[in-house]
Scaffold this motif. Structure first.
Motif, mmCIF file in Angstrom:
data_model
loop_
_atom_site.group_PDB
_atom_site.id
_atom_site.type_symbol
_atom_site.label_atom_id
_atom_site.label_comp_id
_atom_site.label_asym_id
_atom_site.label_seq_id
_atom_site.Cartn_x
_atom_site.Cartn_y
_atom_site.Cartn_z
ATOM 1 N N SER A 170 0.845 -1.283 -0.148
ATOM 2 C CA SER A 170 -0.086 -0.092 0.108
ATOM 3 C C SER A 170 0.796 1.307 0.003
ATOM 4 N N THR A 171 0.333 2.345 -0.385
ATOM 5 C CA THR A 171 1.045 3.712 -0.477
ATOM 6 C C THR A 171 0.251 4.823 0.244
ATOM 7 N N ASN A 172 0.629 5.919 0.006
ATOM 8 C CA ASN A 172 0.098 7.109 0.502
ATOM 9 C C ASN A 172 -0.335 8.160 -0.743
ATOM 10 N N PHE A 173 -1.163 7.867 -1.296
ATOM 11 C CA PHE A 173 -1.331 8.893 -2.640
ATOM 12 C C PHE A 173 -1.962 10.109 -1.960
ATOM 13 N N VAL A 174 -1.280 11.127 -2.504
ATOM 14 C CA VAL A 174 -1.922 12.741 -2.002
ATOM 15 C C VAL A 174 -2.174 13.233 -3.351
ATOM 16 N N PRO A 175 -3.626 13.707 -3.253
ATOM 17 C CA PRO A 175 -4.199 14.366 -4.330
ATOM 18 C C PRO A 175 -3.475 15.849 -4.372
ATOM 19 N N ALA A 176 -3.405 16.323 -5.711
ATOM 20 C CA ALA A 176 -2.805 17.692 -5.706
ATOM 21 C C ALA A 176 -4.085 18.735 -6.457
ATOM 22 N N GLN A 177 -3.491 19.744 -6.971
ATOM 23 C CA GLN A 177 -4.529 20.568 -7.623
ATOM 24 C C GLN A 177 -5.091 20.146 -8.754
ATOM 25 N N ALA A 178 -6.299 20.216 -9.086
ATOM 26 C CA ALA A 178 -6.894 19.486 -10.139
ATOM 27 C C ALA A 178 -6.300 20.071 -11.658
ATOM 28 N N LEU A 179 -6.030 18.970 -12.418
ATOM 29 C CA LEU A 179 -5.622 19.232 -13.849
ATOM 30 C C LEU A 179 -6.834 19.455 -14.880
ATOM 31 N N THR A 180 -8.035 19.361 -14.397
ATOM 32 C CA THR A 180 -9.172 19.469 -15.290
ATOM 33 C C THR A 180 -10.312 19.905 -14.677
ATOM 34 N N ALA A 181 -11.296 20.369 -15.262
ATOM 35 C CA ALA A 181 -12.446 21.208 -14.727
ATOM 36 C C ALA A 181 -13.748 20.180 -14.433
ATOM 37 N N LEU A 182 -14.110 19.944 -13.276
ATOM 38 C CA LEU A 182 -15.292 19.327 -12.764
ATOM 39 C C LEU A 182 -16.374 20.462 -12.991
ATOM 40 N N THR A 184 -23.509 25.140 -12.755
ATOM 41 C CA THR A 184 -22.871 25.871 -13.690
ATOM 42 C C THR A 184 -23.536 25.737 -15.066
ATOM 43 N N VAL A 185 -23.846 24.632 -15.554
ATOM 44 C CA VAL A 185 -24.394 24.120 -16.760
ATOM 45 C C VAL A 185 -25.775 25.016 -16.902
ATOM 46 N N VAL A 186 -26.582 25.035 -15.795
ATOM 47 C CA VAL A 186 -27.773 25.657 -15.942
ATOM 48 C C VAL A 186 -27.706 27.154 -15.940
ATOM 49 N N LYS A 187 -26.844 27.733 -15.318
ATOM 50 C CA LYS A 187 -26.336 29.344 -15.306
ATOM 51 C C LYS A 187 -26.088 29.666 -16.548
ATOM 52 N N ASN A 188 -25.362 28.736 -17.465
ATOM 53 C CA ASN A 188 -24.531 29.118 -18.775
ATOM 54 C C ASN A 188 -25.381 28.660 -19.800
ATOM 55 N N LEU A 189 -26.472 28.121 -19.704
ATOM 56 C CA LEU A 189 -27.267 27.454 -20.755
ATOM 57 C C LEU A 189 -27.440 28.203 -21.985
ATOM 58 N N GLN A 190 -26.957 27.695 -22.975
ATOM 59 C CA GLN A 190 -27.261 28.292 -24.344
ATOM 60 C C GLN A 190 -26.685 29.861 -24.513
ATOM 61 N N GLN A 191 -25.429 30.059 -23.564
ATOM 62 C CA GLN A 191 -24.731 31.255 -23.451
ATOM 63 C C GLN A 191 -23.328 30.876 -24.271
ATOM 64 N N PRO A 192 -22.616 32.005 -25.018
ATOM 65 C CA PRO A 192 -21.691 31.860 -25.619
ATOM 66 C C PRO A 192 -20.243 31.165 -24.867
ATOM 67 N N ASN A 193 -20.325 31.348 -23.663
ATOM 68 C CA ASN A 193 -19.391 30.872 -22.732
ATOM 69 C C ASN A 193 -19.388 29.509 -22.329
ATOM 70 N N GLN A 194 -20.412 28.823 -22.930
ATOM 71 C CA GLN A 194 -20.558 27.438 -22.577
ATOM 72 C C GLN A 194 -20.977 26.755 -23.796
ATOM 73 N N THR A 195 -20.056 25.513 -24.435
ATOM 74 C CA THR A 195 -20.504 24.666 -25.528
ATOM 75 C C THR A 195 -20.412 23.238 -25.124
ATOM 76 N N ILE A 196 -21.678 22.901 -24.953
ATOM 77 C CA ILE A 196 -21.821 21.257 -24.501
ATOM 78 C C ILE A 196 -21.801 20.430 -25.739
ATOM 79 N N ILE A 197 -20.854 19.328 -25.487
ATOM 80 C CA ILE A 197 -20.909 18.257 -26.565
ATOM 81 C C ILE A 197 -21.284 17.096 -25.832
#
Length: 287
Positions: free
Chosen positions: A146-158, A163-176
């Protein structure tokens, strides 16, 4: 360091290097949750650890980081599991499945979310490994440490539902939306109680990222296809989704291979979106 994809030949070379690494088999079947483990027992890359979508890569119980059918586990729980199988912060992670990156992409994204840059998908999956003459084992690999994996700052956006509701059909959000076209159009819905898609979402089924050999298409081709889909929209505005935050990840990986940068993941996806009847639903093709 491999951060998007790794070939079977590169993984063979990694075996003989001094770099610490760990391989994860993420094979799964939504209709038969035990089938992935059975496939792993029958044949897997020698030394690979099995990562179960429901038990290891999704929340078990009430506490979760997202909604939907496959809610993300709390980061602490994910780090505890990584530590329990012996994965450490200095290791290169290699993830694969037998399912066209459908499930391996989930662990790839989760490790990026945990701040771990050195994770790559085995291009072509187990099939490519066996074709290259790579060694396979059967049964379950013995637990060594076993080890001791330590999370760091996220490298991807959750990306949260709010947020999806707030930006629905706005130019700052493109859903694929990565689901198959009939599900996206609302013609069928085998898994969730409501058929259709998030208004304004574009459709790119995740399998379109792979060629006939099961490997990712060339970066230039992927870039051309995504730019055609986006039709002038900024790649930085993209938020990926699918049914439950799993099959959206091959699209996210493909955009990175194409040099279009990092994009967000709406992990709750359609299963979370349609759980609230007050949220709008669209059907058919988007104009």
């Amino acid at each position: 360091m491999y951060t998007t994809i790794i070939s079977a030949e590169q993984l063979l070379a990694l075996e003989s290097s001094q770099q610490p690494y760990m391989v994860f088999d993420c094979s799964f079947d939504l209709a038969q949750p035990d089938a992935g483990l059975q496939s792993y027992r029958a044949a897997h890359i020698a030394g690979a650890v099995y990562a179960h979508l429901n038990d290891n890569l999704s929340a078990v119980g009430e506490a979760a980081e997202s909604g939907g059918r496959h809610p993300l586990p709390l980061m602490e729980a994910f780090a505890t599991w990584l530590s329990s199988v012996g994965f450490a912060n200095d290791m290169q992670a290699v993830v694969y499945d037998r399912n066209g990156v459908n499930y391996a992409g989930r662990l790839w994204w989760m490790l990026k979310w945990a701040g771990h840059e050195a994770v790559a998908v085995l291009d072509g999956g187990l099939q490519a490994w066996q074709a290259a003459g790579g060694a396979v084992n059967t049964g379950i690999e013995p637990h060594k440490f076993s080890t001791n994996f330590v999370p760091a700052q996220a490298l991807t956006a959750l990306v949260a539902t709010e947020t999806v509701v707030k930006n629905l059909q706005q130019p700052n959000q493109t859903i694929i939306d990565a689901r198959a076209a009939p599900r996206y159009k609302g013609e069928i819905e085998p898994l969730d109680p409501v058929a259709g898609h998030i208004p304004g979402a574009l459709n790119r089924p995740f399998g379109q990222n792979l060629g006939p050999d099961g490997k990712f298409k060339p970066a230039s081709q992927l870039r051309e296809e995504f730019e055609a889909l986006l039709a002038g929209r900024d790649p930085a505005t993209v938020v990926h989704q699918c049914g439950s935050g799993v099959s959206a990840n091959p699209n996210l990986i493909a955009m990175e291979i194409a040099g279009l940068g990092h994009s967000g993941l709406y992990a709750g996806s359609w299963s979370d979106w349609c759980s609230d009847p007050s949220r709008p639903v669209a059907k058919g093709e988007e104009k």
